[in-house]
Design a protein around this motif. Structure first.
Motif, PDB file in Angstrom:
ATOM      1  N   ALA A   1      86.094 -93.153   5.675  1.00  0.00           N
ATOM      2  CA  ALA A   1      86.561 -93.247   4.265  1.00  0.00           C
ATOM      3  C   ALA A   1      85.768 -94.104   3.467  1.00  0.00           C
ATOM      4  O   ALA A   1      85.685 -93.877   2.025  1.00  0.00           O
ATOM      5  CB  ALA A   1      87.950 -93.779   4.449  1.00  0.00           C
ATOM      6  N   THR A   2      84.739 -94.923   3.958  1.00  0.00           N
ATOM      7  CA  THR A   2      83.996 -95.840   3.180  1.00  0.00           C
ATOM      8  C   THR A   2      82.635 -95.173   2.866  1.00  0.00           C
ATOM      9  O   THR A   2      82.376 -95.353   1.716  1.00  0.00           O
ATOM     10  CB  THR A   2      83.745 -97.179   4.056  1.00  0.00           C
ATOM     11  N   ILE A   3      82.220 -94.680   3.911  1.00  0.00           N
ATOM     12  CA  ILE A   3      80.682 -94.217   3.648  1.00  0.00           C
ATOM     13  C   ILE A   3      80.466 -92.769   3.768  1.00  0.00           C
ATOM     14  O   ILE A   3      79.412 -92.267   3.314  1.00  0.00           O
ATOM     15  CB  ILE A   3      79.637 -95.025   4.655  1.00  0.00           C
ATOM     16  N   GLY A   4      81.614 -92.052   4.119  1.00  0.00           N
ATOM     17  CA  GLY A   4      81.545 -90.378   4.361  1.00  0.00           C
ATOM     18  C   GLY A   4      80.890 -90.165   5.480  1.00  0.00           C
ATOM     19  O   GLY A   4      80.133 -90.895   6.405  1.00  0.00           O
ATOM     20  N   ALA A   5      81.446 -89.144   6.006  1.00  0.00           N
ATOM     21  CA  ALA A   5      81.251 -88.528   7.427  1.00  0.00           C
ATOM     22  C   ALA A   5      79.834 -88.265   7.586  1.00  0.00           C
ATOM     23  O   ALA A   5      78.905 -88.328   8.635  1.00  0.00           O
ATOM     24  CB  ALA A   5      82.021 -87.536   7.699  1.00  0.00           C
ATOM     25  N   ALA A   6      79.048 -87.661   6.404  1.00  0.00           N
ATOM     26  CA  ALA A   6      77.627 -87.323   6.504  1.00  0.00           C
ATOM     27  C   ALA A   6      76.951 -88.447   6.777  1.00  0.00           C
ATOM     28  O   ALA A   6      75.923 -88.257   7.598  1.00  0.00           O
ATOM     29  CB  ALA A   6      77.416 -86.326   5.631  1.00  0.00           C
ATOM     30  N   GLY A   7      76.983 -89.224   6.256  1.00  0.00           N
ATOM     31  CA  GLY A   7      76.138 -90.496   6.311  1.00  0.00           C
ATOM     32  C   GLY A   7      76.309 -91.094   7.855  1.00  0.00           C
ATOM     33  O   GLY A   7      75.314 -91.462   8.477  1.00  0.00           O
TER      34      GLY A   7
ATOM     35  N   PRO B   1      86.232-108.042   7.216  1.00  0.00           N
ATOM     36  CA  PRO B   1      86.122-107.987   8.754  1.00  0.00           C
ATOM     37  C   PRO B   1      85.356-106.555   9.132  1.00  0.00           C
ATOM     38  O   PRO B   1      85.600-105.529   8.559  1.00  0.00           O
ATOM     39  CB  PRO B   1      87.384-108.225   9.175  1.00  0.00           C
ATOM     40  N   PRO B   2      84.850-106.694  10.344  1.00  0.00           N
ATOM     41  CA  PRO B   2      84.426-105.156  10.894  1.00  0.00           C
ATOM     42  C   PRO B   2      85.458-104.366  10.991  1.00  0.00           C
ATOM     43  O   PRO B   2      86.847-104.606  11.127  1.00  0.00           O
ATOM     44  CB  PRO B   2      84.106-105.555  12.337  1.00  0.00           C
ATOM     45  N   LEU B   3      85.105-102.955  10.462  1.00  0.00           N
ATOM     46  CA  LEU B   3      86.209-101.768  10.531  1.00  0.00           C
ATOM     47  C   LEU B   3      86.547-101.436  12.008  1.00  0.00           C
ATOM     48  O   LEU B   3      85.503-101.478  12.737  1.00  0.00           O
ATOM     49  CB  LEU B   3      85.481-100.730   9.692  1.00  0.00           C
ATOM     50  N   ARG B   4      87.907-101.076  12.158  1.00  0.00           N
ATOM     51  CA  ARG B   4      88.255-101.177  13.568  1.00  0.00           C
ATOM     52  C   ARG B   4      88.294 -99.539  14.119  1.00  0.00           C
ATOM     53  O   ARG B   4      88.222 -99.337  15.172  1.00  0.00           O
ATOM     54  CB  ARG B   4      89.548-101.689  13.764  1.00  0.00           C
TER      55      ARG B   4
ATOM     56  N   MET C   1      77.455 -99.649  11.950  1.00  0.00           N
ATOM     57  CA  MET C   1      77.777 -99.717  10.668  1.00  0.00           C
ATOM     58  C   MET C   1      79.077-100.246  10.554  1.00  0.00           C
ATOM     59  O   MET C   1      79.460-100.834   9.452  1.00  0.00           O
ATOM     60  CB  MET C   1      77.933 -98.240  10.050  1.00  0.00           C
ATOM     61  N   ALA C   2      80.094-100.185  11.318  1.00  0.00           N
ATOM     62  CA  ALA C   2      81.281-100.795  11.138  1.00  0.00           C
ATOM     63  C   ALA C   2      81.405-102.613  11.274  1.00  0.00           C
ATOM     64  O   ALA C   2      81.881-103.071  10.488  1.00  0.00           O
ATOM     65  CB  ALA C   2      82.250-100.492  12.222  1.00  0.00           C
ATOM     66  N   GLY C   3      80.285-103.020  11.871  1.00  0.00           N
ATOM     67  CA  GLY C   3      79.881-104.373  12.051  1.00  0.00           C
ATOM     68  C   GLY C   3      79.409-104.952  10.841  1.00  0.00           C
ATOM     69  O   GLY C   3      79.305-106.106  10.408  1.00  0.00           O
TER      70      GLY C   3
END
Ligand code: SF4
Length: 412
Positions: free
Chosen positions: A213-219, A203-206, A197-199
């Protein structure tokens, strides 16, 4: 040496980083244990090849500063020889697990946590699927007991309880539940889901907290296959300095805090002497920039405390130095415009309750999370951030440390 490392560089033993005071190498003592033999080898090498300054990080790693260019290879060889690093650079770089500080010594901590931490570490280091993990990625395995791993900067916290495991991504208020027997696989599934998901971001989230913070922990937890997601219980950061008695035992551990997270090599060697004299000949590293000596008999704790005080170490959580977290600052870090450790001394008379973070710049290396008070160096002066991190908006700007201390003193 005045070179500045490229942004995002995470130093290791085999890929040291240029800093304001020479080269900086990071060592990850296996299982966060320094035997007294290894501690003396580290102290000797830090003095011979560096400037003798040693710091602890919030991942329970050790940083050795001021290494000379010709000393980098012999220093690395000495650390491998002392059993403090893997001889294979790629494996060493990917060792990314924070171990429970008192595992195996504290009878109230999980006896299975070390095996689980070792299994996760082995997978992250050797499985080719994890080769592309960001250098700063880490997993903390919390075995509970006297020093539960609360308040670390890990991307994932695995809290091992008697018959279950809670697996929490950083920045999340919810966790996935797994049985201990499935927890290793569940953690790897979570790491794989993070990578995928980070990719998808450019740029990819590190870090996992960025993805949360972007998609929520539950997802993220659902994508990793967790069927049960529940709130994370709130827990306080443990008191890691002073006498830590094991329950129902005549023994305990003794925690010593390093003022502003640093210790001179000569003092580390003396601490090794104390661990042999009073404890079980080990120094355990904690992510709170302290060391713990396990296996101390209760009647000997007072003498050990007196010896640690004589070395200038913190033995009481009420010591005002305990509340203050600093980074390296000037002159050790070329990005700093302020000498944070000298300036932080002006805050000691205020007896502020912590954590108070004094950062050389907005990067906030020493304490990436929010703190009640953060002082951020900028062009030789300080900005004050309240209830935020070094990157957040300041409530007062452009102060000398004396002016900042006066302001905070009035409010205290
Ligand atoms: S926070 Fe401190 S150690 Fe980190 S880059 Fe800034 S000045 Fe250097």
């Amino acid at each position: 040496m005045s070179a500045i490392a490229p942004k995002g560089w995470c130093p290791s033993l085999f890929a040291p980083m240029p800093a304001g005071d020479g080269w900086l190498a990071r060592i990850k003592p296996p299982r966060a244990i320094l035997t007294t033999v290894a501690a003396r080898a580290l102290a000797q090498a830090a003095t011979r090849f560096g400037n003798g300054a040693i710091a602890l990080t919030n991942r329970a790693n050790v940083q050795v500063r001021g290494l000379v260019p010709d000393g980098l290879a012999p220093f690395a060889k000495a650390m491998v020889g002392a059993g403090l690093a893997d001889a294979t650079p790629a494996v060493e770089r990917r060792r990314a697990v924070i171990y429970p500080p008192l595992a195996g010594a504290d009878p109230s901590a999980s006896q299975d946590a070390v095996a689980m931490a070792a299994a996760i570490e082995s997978s992250l280091s050797n499985d080719p699927r994890f080769r592309g993990l960001p250098a700063k990625f880490s997993v903390a395995v919390d075995g509970g007991g006297l020093l539960p791993l609360v308040g670390t900067n890990a991307d994932i916290v695995v809290a091992l309880q008697e018959e279950t495991c809670l697996i929490t991504p950083a920045g999340s208020e919810v966790a996935g539940r797994a049985s201990p027997i499935h927890a290793h696989r569940a953690v790897l599934q979570l790491v794989l889901a993070f990578q995928e998901m980070a990719g998808e971001h450019a740029p990819p989230l590190r870090r996992i907290r960025m993805l949360v913070a972007t998609i929520g922990a539950a997802g993220l937890l659902s994508a990793a296959g967790f069927g049960t997601i529940e709130p994370v219980p709130l827990r306080a950061i443990p008191k890691a300095v002073g006498w830590l008695p094991y329950p129902d035992s005549a023994y305990g551990a003794f925690g010593v805090g390093l003022p502003f997270g640093t210790v001179a090599a000569s003092v580390l060697a003396k601490l090794a002497d104390l661990a042999e004299r009073f404890g079980n000949s080990e120094l355990r590293l904690t992510p709170w920039r302290s060391l713990a000596i396990p296996g101390v008999e209760e009647p000997k704790a007072a003498a050990l405390q007196a010896a640690a005080i004589a070395l200038g170490l913190v033995v009481d959580s009420r010591d005002p130095r305990h509340a203050i977290v600093t980074c390296t600052g000037k002159p050790g870090c070329a990005a700093a415009s302020v000498d944070v450790r000298s300036d932080a001394l002006l805050l000691l008379p205020l007896n502020l309750s912590g954590p108070v973070h004094v950062s050389g710049c907005a990067k906030g290396c020493a304490h990436p999370a929010a703190a009640p008070i953060t002082l951020v160096g900028e062009a030789g002066l300080y900005d004050i951030v309240r209830n935020g991190s070094a990157r957040d908006a300041a409530s007062a700007c452009g102060l000398t440390m004396r002016e900042a201390a006066a302001l905070l003193g009035v409010e205290a």
